[in-house]
Design a protein around this motif. Structure first.
Motif, PDB file in Angstrom:
ATOM      1  N   ARG A 251     -45.050 -27.763 -31.730  1.00 24.06           N
ATOM      2  CA  ARG A 251     -44.545 -27.631 -33.175  1.00 24.06           C
ATOM      3  C   ARG A 251     -44.557 -29.049 -33.681  1.00 24.06           C
ATOM      4  O   ARG A 251     -44.051 -30.044 -33.372  1.00 24.06           O
ATOM      5  N   PRO A 252     -45.040 -29.204 -34.904  1.00 19.47           N
ATOM      6  CA  PRO A 252     -45.213 -30.446 -35.792  1.00 19.47           C
ATOM      7  C   PRO A 252     -43.694 -30.976 -35.926  1.00 19.47           C
ATOM      8  O   PRO A 252     -42.536 -30.112 -36.181  1.00 19.47           O
ATOM      9  N   ASN A 253     -43.445 -32.263 -35.700  1.00 20.19           N
ATOM     10  CA  ASN A 253     -42.061 -32.657 -35.812  1.00 20.19           C
ATOM     11  C   ASN A 253     -42.238 -34.148 -36.411  1.00 20.19           C
ATOM     12  O   ASN A 253     -42.132 -35.328 -35.886  1.00 20.19           O
ATOM     13  N   PRO A 254     -42.550 -33.877 -37.961  1.00 16.65           N
ATOM     14  CA  PRO A 254     -42.639 -35.551 -38.770  1.00 16.65           C
ATOM     15  C   PRO A 254     -41.579 -36.299 -38.673  1.00 16.65           C
ATOM     16  O   PRO A 254     -41.637 -37.406 -38.825  1.00 16.65           O
ATOM     17  N   THR A 255     -40.225 -35.852 -38.149  1.00 18.12           N
ATOM     18  CA  THR A 255     -39.127 -36.633 -38.282  1.00 18.12           C
ATOM     19  C   THR A 255     -39.188 -37.661 -36.976  1.00 18.12           C
ATOM     20  O   THR A 255     -38.568 -38.938 -36.693  1.00 18.12           O
ATOM     21  N   GLY A 256     -39.725 -37.154 -35.807  1.00 19.49           N
ATOM     22  CA  GLY A 256     -39.846 -37.827 -34.490  1.00 19.49           C
ATOM     23  C   GLY A 256     -38.385 -37.538 -33.702  1.00 19.49           C
ATOM     24  O   GLY A 256     -38.312 -38.355 -32.789  1.00 19.49           O
TER      25      GLY A 256
ATOM     26  N   SER B 298     -35.641 -24.434 -34.861  1.00 14.02           N
ATOM     27  CA  SER B 298     -36.038 -24.849 -36.026  1.00 14.02           C
ATOM     28  C   SER B 298     -35.247 -24.171 -37.181  1.00 14.02           C
ATOM     29  O   SER B 298     -34.349 -23.404 -36.711  1.00 14.02           O
TER      30      SER B 298
END
Length: 796
Positions: free
Chosen positions: A41-46, A107
């Motif tokens: 799953r995309p995790n832009p915050t890291g 999420s």
């Protein structure tokens, strides 16, 4: 020591093979759910998403056997927090959770970090996550079901006066009716038993009668950071057995049991039994060659036995524990004695079946992509299609469908809670405390609204007489599963009559606040579990509210609606002194989600706020309440309750909304004093003397700082809340410098200065209490009338 050891038995291989395939699919799904959340799953915050693949793996066999072979629709299960993906995997296989949710662990709006009754989209019996509290919840759920069966489902309200005995059948939860029957299971980790909440619950005398309670301990001998160094199973066995529990130990699987019967097998058993947890865990990480060297030690017979085993058998044998053997688990369930609580100590390997199994730092470790691919090959899954269902015409799909049908529960019929009167219509006179008003209000309810009174259940940790519940207890009796003789019934000097019977409405636990609020939460959830709303009220000493706050808060989170009464409160309990006086509880109530807090000053305020709080219980849009009461006697004439019915109703609405003007000066005031609870008399006395000095004063009686803060937030557009109470209690046209006063930390009311942006000074308690008479204590803390006047003059 009363313990039972269970040896695995043989079963038809076809059923076993199907169940093992389901078990492997559950392991895969639970592992893949966590992997997707962290790696796909995309995790832009890291930020790390997290999850516990190893903690899930150790529970897969236990939960597979329990769900697909053992559970019935009436049973309830509390799942250890870190095994939530296993629960979701099983619910998915049973058709209770769409595949689209399997990608949403942790999420926003998706699967919760830990099982949640109120937030997860699939069936969850008990919210867990606060270690120890979720584990004990089924105990209180069992008691709540028994209570509803014997009190609410008894034929008529007149049963409250009967002397007949209502004896529940062993393990049936106290009868049938709308609440049904069934076992209450807790699945918990061995490290969770470090929490005192577990042992407070186990040791309560009332728990020994709950034969429907079954705890299954995942004995993987690891905590978050390490392998637990000492062998604790024997100690745990003794502790549970001493509390009257049946203890069943499931230690070894079929392979090891078969090896024990071979020459050298006795040495193998002795060797494994005697080794420390860290040594055993290290063997799990060894190659077969290393195992051949390390396992036998200096036992030549054992070395000979090991030499006869091929590498695959040796590798499988060292991790062949009972908690991963479906047959041993099944036999353990068959051995349950329904006449008392049961604990099953199931030996397991943390991370069983994963590349990380047995590693001391595997608690939150994630499989690498290669390791996940290896797992897929081992269990027959496809990483490219991780959520693929079983073939529709296969035996695994048939088993899932059969299980789903067996566990299907009928919809809970909604039952509206009984109407609670808003006002008894009388005006208290004389000198009374708010604590005394509590007991009087409950008795008045039995006369004014018997249907509502029948739904009231009170709880105390051995403080009924000292918190003014004696009259109520005498009226309704004490709840017990079986009637017990009151040997002091004919004693003329006995004031509190302890009549224990299945239709009593007061429950008395031992002196353990965690137990009290745990049961309070479950009694407050019966409206959603069985469509039987109750009006539960827990009463304890206010200094101990904070000790009880975390489990009570968790009960609110899980949907339990109840009233917590803290009394006596504050430094008004002057002779007690020291830390036996509550200081921070007013702000605790203000800040608690899902809860309305009240601190009434007068008996009429206590009645109105109690009735309002009761009217909010047992409904989908309901909320809990916390009432902070005092033992300080107060002249009830100071309340100045209007005689006119319309004016009286206006006052009542203001009391329930959070504040009301108690004294208005003839002209625009020079000063406003906002006081709460037992210190309102000091505020009125200070106002009178200030008026004689030429300072005009308004006095506002605050009953709920939390509701006032909500109104302030609502006026700013930061919350959805009615704001009319601000104009009623603190109209802008009468804005003046403000002194706030309460028997608690002064910051509780400090926000009131922001309503109209006025200068302010805040009086309260910021130090540990002192023994003495009330005048001395008030002077010490700056709460006396002279201190209020001096503060007001300085402010002006």
């Amino acid at each position: 020591m009363d313990t039972t050891s269970v040896r695995p038995a043989q079963e038809a291989p076809d059923r076993d093979a199907v169940l093992r395939n389901v078990e492997r699919r559950v392991l895969w799904l639970a592992t893949a759910i966590i992997d997707h959340a962290n790696r796909v799953r995309p995790n832009p915050t890291g930020l790390k998403v997290g999850g516990h693949q190893a903690s899930c793996a150790s529970m897969v066999s236990i939960m597979t056997e329990l769900w697909f072979e053992r559970l019935h629709a009436g049973d309830r299960v509390s799942v250890k927090p870190h095994a939530s993906p296993v629960l979701h995997a099983i619910n998915h296989l049973l058709g209770e959770l769409d595949a689209e949710y399997l990608t949403t662990l942790r999420s926003f709006g998706g699967l919760q970090s830990y099982p949640s009754r109120s937030k997860d989209p699939d069936p969850v019996d008990y919210s867990t996550g606060s270690v120890g509290i979720g584990a004990t919840a089924p105990i209180w759920g069992a008691l709540a079901r028994r209570y509803v069966s014997s009190v609410i489902n008894s034929p008529s309200p007149e049963n409250n006066n009967t002397t007949e005995t209502a004896t529940p059948a062993p393990g049936d939860g106290g009868g049938g009716g709308r609440v049904g029957v069934g076992r209450q299971y807790s699945l918990l980790g061995d490290a969770e038993l470090d929490e005192g909440a577990c042992w407070e619950a186990v040791l309560d005398p009332m728990v020994g009668e709950l034969g429907e309670v079954v705890w299954i301990v995942d004995l993987n001998r690891q905590s978050l950071d390490r392998v637990v160094p000492e062998i604790g199973a024997g100690r745990l066995q003794g502790m549970f057995a001493s509390a009257g529990w049946q203890v069943i130990t499931v230690k070894y699987g079929r392979l090891l049991e078969e090896l024990f019967e071979r020459p050298g097998g006795d040495g193998l058993r002795r060797r494994i039994d005697a080794m420390t947890n860290p040594e055993f865990q290290r063997l799990l990480r060894c190659t077969p060659a290393q195992l051949r060297d390390r396992l036998p030690g200096d036992d030549p017979a054992l070395r000979s036995l090991v030499a006869t085993l091929d590498d695959a058998t040796l590798h499988a044998a060292i991790r062949n524990l009972g908690g991963h053997d479906l047959h041993a688990l099944r036999n353990a369930f068959d051995a349950i004695d329904d006449s008392r609580p049961t604990v099953i100590l199931a030996y397991t390997v943390k991370g069983y079946g994963l590349a990380s199994e047995g590693h001391p730092q595997n608690h939150s470790a994630l499989l690498t992509a290669d390791q996940l691919a290896d797992l897929a090959r081992n269990v027959g899954a496809d990483p490219a299609d991780p959520w693929a269902p079983f073939p529709a015409d296969g035996p695994e799909a048939a088993l899932c469908a059969e299980t789903a049908e067996r566990l299907r529960r009928p919809a809970v019929p909604a039952s509206a809670p009984p109407a609670v009167p808003a006002d008894f219509g009388r005006t208290p006179t004389g000198t009374k405390s708010t604590q005394a008003a509590l007991g009087r209000a409950l008795l008045d309810l039995t006369r004014s609204a018997p249907d509502a009174a029948r739904r009231v259940v009170t709880l105390c940790p051995d403080v009924s007489s000292s918190t003014n519940l004696g009259g109520w207890v005498n009226k309704v009796g004490v709840w017990a599963a079986r009637e017990r003789r009151d040997w002091f019934e004919d004693d003329p000097e006995t004031i509190l009559h302890w009549r224990e019977r299945p239709t009593g409405q007061h429950l008395e636990l031992g002196i353990a606040e965690t137990n009290l609020v745990g049961l309070l939460g479950e009694l407050g959830a019966t409206w959603s579990r069985w469509g039987e709303p109750l009006l539960p009220i827990g009463v304890l000493y206010d200094p101990f509210v904070e000790r009880a706050l975390e489990p009570w808060s968790f009960g609110i989170y899980a949907g339990g609606q109840s009233i917590l009464v803290g009394t006596p409160s504050g430094v008004t309990l002057a002779p007690e002194g020291g830390a036996h006086q509550s200081i921070t509880t007013p702000s605790v109530g203000l800040e608690q989600p899902g809860c309305v807090t009240y601190e009434p000053a007068f008996a009429i305020d206590t009645e109105w706020t109690l009735l309002a709080a009761m009217s909010r219980l047992g409904r989908p849009d309901g909320t809990s309440a916390y009432l902070r009461l005092s033992t300080r006697p107060v002249d009830q004439g100071l309340a100045a309750v209007p005689d006119d019915p319309a004016a009286r109703e206006r006052r009542r609405r203001q009391v329930v909304a959070g504040a009301y003007p108690l004294l208005r000066s003839a002209d625009a005031p020079d000063l406003t004093i906002a006081a709460m609870g037992a210190l309102v008399p000091e505020a009125l006395a200070a106002a009178s003397r200030l008026e004689s000095l030429g300072t005009s004063v308004d006095v506002v009686c605050v009953t709920s700082p939390g509701l006032l803060f909500d109104a302030v937030q609502g006026r700013s557009g930061l919350a959805k809340a009615d704001t009319w109470i601000l104009d009623a209690a603190f109209p802008a046209r009468r804005a003046a410098p403000l002194v706030t006063l309460l028997d608690g930390h002064p910051h509780t009311l400090a926000f009131l200065a922001g309503i109209n942006g006025v200068r302010a000074a805040h009086l309260g308690v910021t130090r540990f209490g002192q023994s003495g008479d009330i005048d001395e204590v008030y002077r010490h803390h700056g709460l006396d009338t002279d201190s209020v006047i001096a503060t007001a003059l300085d402010l002006l």
